[in-house]
Design an enzyme around this catalytic site. Structure first.
Site, PDB file in Angstrom:
ATOM      1  CE  LYS A 282      -3.937   0.409   0.214  1.00  0.00           C
ATOM      2  NZ  LYS A 282      -5.121   0.128   0.985  1.00  0.00           N
ATOM      3  CD  GLU A 289      -6.885   8.420   2.399  1.00  0.00           C
ATOM      4  OE1 GLU A 289      -7.067   7.968   3.539  1.00  0.00           O
ATOM      5  OE2 GLU A 289      -6.312   7.783   1.501  1.00  0.00           O
TER       6      GLU A 289
END
Ligand code: ARG
Length: 475
Positions: A282, A289
């Protein structure tokens, strides 16, 4: 240290003290409180309420205290209720009873709102500077992609081709409005309240206009009751912060989407991404965000203050102590967010090929067929229908618009001659959008150049104002 109590026969309950104590959060007003106290001492001296000798003693004690506050040598202790009482304790520890002389003609009501205005001006200017830096980063990134195409969206569906530089530069315009709002806010909010006293002004020979000037404010209050009760400047600052947060949240959403495996347009640099504790592959766009997520608290802080102010009686009520934390939090949030988002924007690389190959997908050139017919004096509604028929035919046969045959075009509308293919290229569609502010790359280039020049001028103007503020604080 308590600033009152003579009329009370009993001390306050621990619970009352704990509830009313604000020094844990308002201590950050200390530099502004000390500076406004210096201005107040100057006013007391000019009005001959204090002798010059006493005024000199108090001023030098205030300056010494300011150094001790800055170094962390002087801090609040358990008995201090708020920043004002803590600093008066500090002064009294140095000067004895003379320390209490500073309270003449001043109440915490005019004092606290003056301090908070100074804090707000200082920090809104700092936010404005960070905004101009971010705007510059957006414009520079946009300039790299002026001649690269991408599909533009409505409803998150491919709509029409755009210059990707145009797509990026749009954010700079939203922040330009935020900057305007800060400058406009500053003009309206630069008002001193010192001299308003508890609510009705003062019987002492003070000169609030001179005090306002000393503190760098544009003007002094005109109504003492309003002066101690008005928190519009906080509400407006919170609105500006909330709107900046909203703009940042839209960047956050866009970057998150573009960085997804499905889009894979954006490669956020390692410095602005994070990994996962469990999934080694990831690379998460956490800055984007958080830009999206933190808008929640910025909007919340605005609502919190407006709710406190709604229906509040005049003049000062202790409810107003609740004005500070929302402002502190909004300011702190933006001071954290803006540099991170700026860094993320400057270091993100976009996949030109991927965006280019996606540009014509989804029949983004359908409007160009309609416009082509309009150029031949066909009414737009008829042209729209013909372009729609081309799309339908393409969908049924899994082709792109330029792949239709001459016969197919002609059968849909007699004016759709083979020349229509000249508008069915992405570069043709882009360069034809020449209305002012449109996406034609040559125009976009000029828009960005103009915006960068304005951005540089605004950055220097704001830096100048902030410098002047700091000089006032140090004087
Ligand atoms: N800490 C208080 C505030 O933030 C200061 C003003 C107190 N005034 C008063 N009348 N009790 O609002």
């Amino acid at each position: 240290m308590a600033l009152w109590g003579a009329r009370f026969s009993q001390g306050i309950a621990d619970a009352t003290f704990a509830l009313s104590r604000s020094v844990d959060f308002d201590w950050r007003l200390a530099p502004y409180d000390l500076r406004s106290s210096l201005a107040h001492v100057a006013a007391l001296e000019s009005g001959e309420i204090l002798t010059s000798a006493d005024a000199a003693l108090i001023k030098s004690a205030l300056k010494e205290l300011a150094l001790q506050v800055a170094s962390g040598e002087f801090t609040p202790i358990a008995i201090d209720e708020d920043v004002h009482s803590a600093l008066e304790r500090g002064l009294t520890e140095k000067l004895g009873a003379l320390g209490g002389a500073i309270r003449a003609g001043r109440s915490r009501n005019d004092q606290v709102t003056t301090d908070l205005r100074l804090f707000a001006i200082d920090h809104m200017l700092e936010i404005a500077l960070l905004l101009t830096s971010m705007q510059g980063a957006i414009l520079k990134k946009a300039a790299e992609y002026v001649f690269d195409s991408a599909p533009g969206f409505t409803h998150i569906q491919h709509a029409q081709p755009v210059s990707f530089g145009h797509e990026l530069a749009k954010h700079a315009h939203a922040f330009a409005r935020d900057l305007d709002r800060i400058i406009d806010w500053l003009a309206r909010s630069s008002i001193s309240s010192l001299g308003a006293g508890a609510l009705s002004g003062s019987a002492l020979a003070l000169d609030p206009v001179a005090t306002a000037k000393d503190l760098g404010f544009s003007a002094s209050f005109s109504n003492s009751i309003d002066a101690v009760s008005d928190r519009d400047y906080v509400a407006e600052a919170l609105f500006i912060c909330a709107l900046i947060g909203t703009h940042l949240s839209r960047i956050g959403e866009e970057w998150t989407l573009w960085a997804s495996s499905e889009f894979a347009w954006a490669k956020v640099s390692d410095a602005y991404a994070t990994g996962s504790s469990i999934m080694p592959q990831k690379r998460n766009p956490d800055v984007a965000e958080l830009a999206r997520g933190k808008s929640g608290r910025l909007v919340g802080n605005l609502v919190s203050l407006l709710t406190t102010l709604k229906g509040l009686p005049f003049a000062y009520n202790r409810d107003l102590q609740e004005d500070k934390e929302p402002l502190f939090d909004s300011v702190d949030t933006l001071l954290l967010l803006l540099p991170a988002v700026t860094g993320m924007i400057s270091t993100t690389e976009f996949d030109r090929e991927k965006m280019k190959s996606a540009t014509a997908l989804g029949f983004t050139l359908a409007t160009d067929i309609a416009d082509y017919l309009v150029g031949k004096k066909i009414p737009f509604a008829t042209a729209h229908e013909a372009a729609g028929a081309c799309v339908r035919l393409c969908e049924a046969s899994e082709r792109q618009l330029h792949e239709l045959t001459d016969e197919e075009f002609a059968s849909i509308h007699s004016e759709l001659d083979p020349h229509v293919r000249s508008v069915l290229t992405v570069s043709g569609a882009l360069s034809s959008r020449t209305t002012a502010g449109g996406t034609a790359p040559v125009l976009v280039q000029a828009q960005i150049d103009g915006a960068l020049t304005a951005n540089n001028a605004q950055h220097s103007a704001i830096a100048g104002k902030h410098q002047a503020f700091k000089e006032m604080m140090g004087s």
